[in-house]
Motif scaffolding. Structure first.
Motif, PDB file in Angstrom:
ATOM      1  N   ALA A  18       0.722  -0.935  -0.075  1.00 33.48           N
ATOM      2  CA  ALA A  18      -0.189  -0.008   0.227  1.00 33.48           C
ATOM      3  C   ALA A  18       0.614   1.617  -0.157  1.00 33.48           C
ATOM      4  CB  ALA A  18      -0.681   0.165   0.805  1.00 33.48           C
ATOM      5  N   GLU A  20       0.714   5.348   0.215  1.00 35.13           N
ATOM      6  CA  GLU A  20       0.186   6.495   0.526  1.00 35.13           C
ATOM      7  C   GLU A  20       0.165   7.747  -0.642  1.00 35.13           C
ATOM      8  OE1 GLU A  20       1.958   9.176   4.084  1.00 35.13           O
ATOM      9  OE2 GLU A  20       2.434   7.325   4.795  1.00 35.13           O
ATOM     10  N   ASP A  24      -4.616   6.208  -1.963  1.00 36.42           N
ATOM     11  CA  ASP A  24      -4.955   5.859  -0.842  1.00 36.42           C
ATOM     12  C   ASP A  24      -6.081   6.819   0.074  1.00 36.42           C
ATOM     13  OD1 ASP A  24      -4.675   4.460   1.256  1.00 36.42           O
ATOM     14  OD2 ASP A  24      -2.847   5.760   2.238  1.00 36.42           O
ATOM     15  N   ASP A  27      -6.005   7.829   3.432  1.00 43.15           N
ATOM     16  CA  ASP A  27      -5.319   6.573   4.413  1.00 43.15           C
ATOM     17  C   ASP A  27      -5.669   5.017   4.581  1.00 43.15           C
ATOM     18  OD1 ASP A  27      -3.446   8.934   3.800  1.00 43.15           O
ATOM     19  OD2 ASP A  27      -3.823   9.565   6.231  1.00 43.15           O
ATOM     20  N   ALA A  29      -5.517   2.201   3.004  1.00 43.07           N
ATOM     21  CA  ALA A  29      -4.699   1.335   2.214  1.00 43.07           C
ATOM     22  C   ALA A  29      -3.301   1.124   3.527  1.00 43.07           C
ATOM     23  CB  ALA A  29      -3.934   1.358   0.833  1.00 43.07           C
ATOM     24  N   SER A  30      -2.997   2.096   3.524  1.00 45.83           N
ATOM     25  CA  SER A  30      -1.952   2.671   3.940  1.00 45.83           C
ATOM     26  C   SER A  30      -1.757   2.402   5.428  1.00 45.83           C
ATOM     27  CB  SER A  30      -0.907   3.987   4.250  1.00 45.83           C
ATOM     28  OG  SER A  30      -2.251   4.459   4.101  1.00 45.83           O
TER      29      SER A  30
END
Length: 181
Positions: A18, A20, A24, A27, A29-30
């Motif tokens: 993942a 940023e 994303d 945020d 996914a990260s």
């Protein structure tokens, strides 16, 4: 160039990545990868050289104090490993970083070369897009793949998206070309 530290011997590894940035939203996914890393005690074993992929005027390093000593944290992509034991023992190679500013093809080639060296045969790339979901409803989660066999075996949709992409789309294409699912 990847800087390696104590590369572990891995069991049936799967890479989960993942980044940023553009793919994303919120945020999501990260943060999901960070949560896996923190919850299961991930151990960082590699990072990509930030000089090769980041414009430091766009993604600035941060300075902080460590017991009276000034230190700099550079924006980069780090790899850590966690071992899960259910339903079977396997390792997850977690890739987390900021979407690179430049040299995306080289970035993806470097990540996939490392994945190959580690014995990774499947790469899962997480992303998040803004959607019109009212706060009173569950947020939809979807999975897509460009591989028809993976789509059938995991009951996923085949991606039909056309348009601008971020590093997740470029990495997905690089994976398809490298046959890493």
């Amino acid at each position: 160039m990847v800087e390696l530290e104590d590369v572990p011997e891995l069991i049936d590894p799967v890479m989960v990545a993942a980044f940023e940035g553009w793919n994303d939203a919120g945020d999501a996914a990260s943060t999901a990868v960070a949560h896996l890393d923190e919850t299961w005690g991930g151990k960082v074993f590699a990072e990509l050289d930030a000089e090769d992929y980041y414009d430091f005027q766009v993604n600035r390093p941060t300075i902080w104090m460590d017991g009276g000593i000034r230190r700099i944290t550079w924006p980069t992509t780090r790899l850590s490993v966690i071992r899960v034991t259910e339903p079977k023992t396997r390792d997850l190679v977690l890739v987390r970083g900021i979407e690179p500013s430049m040299r995306w093809r080289s970035f993806c080639q470097e990540l996939l070369a490392l994945a190959h060296e580690l014995g990774v045969e499947m790469v899962v790339i997480l992303g998040a897009l803004l959607g019109d979901t009212p706060h009173t409803r569950p947020v939809p989660v979807s999975g897509v793949t460009s591989d028809p066999d993976v789509a059938r075996s995991l009951d996923l949709e085949e991606s039909r998206y056309e348009g601008p992409t971020g590093i997740v789309g470029v990495l997905q294409e690089a994976c398809a070309q490298a046959s890493c699912s």
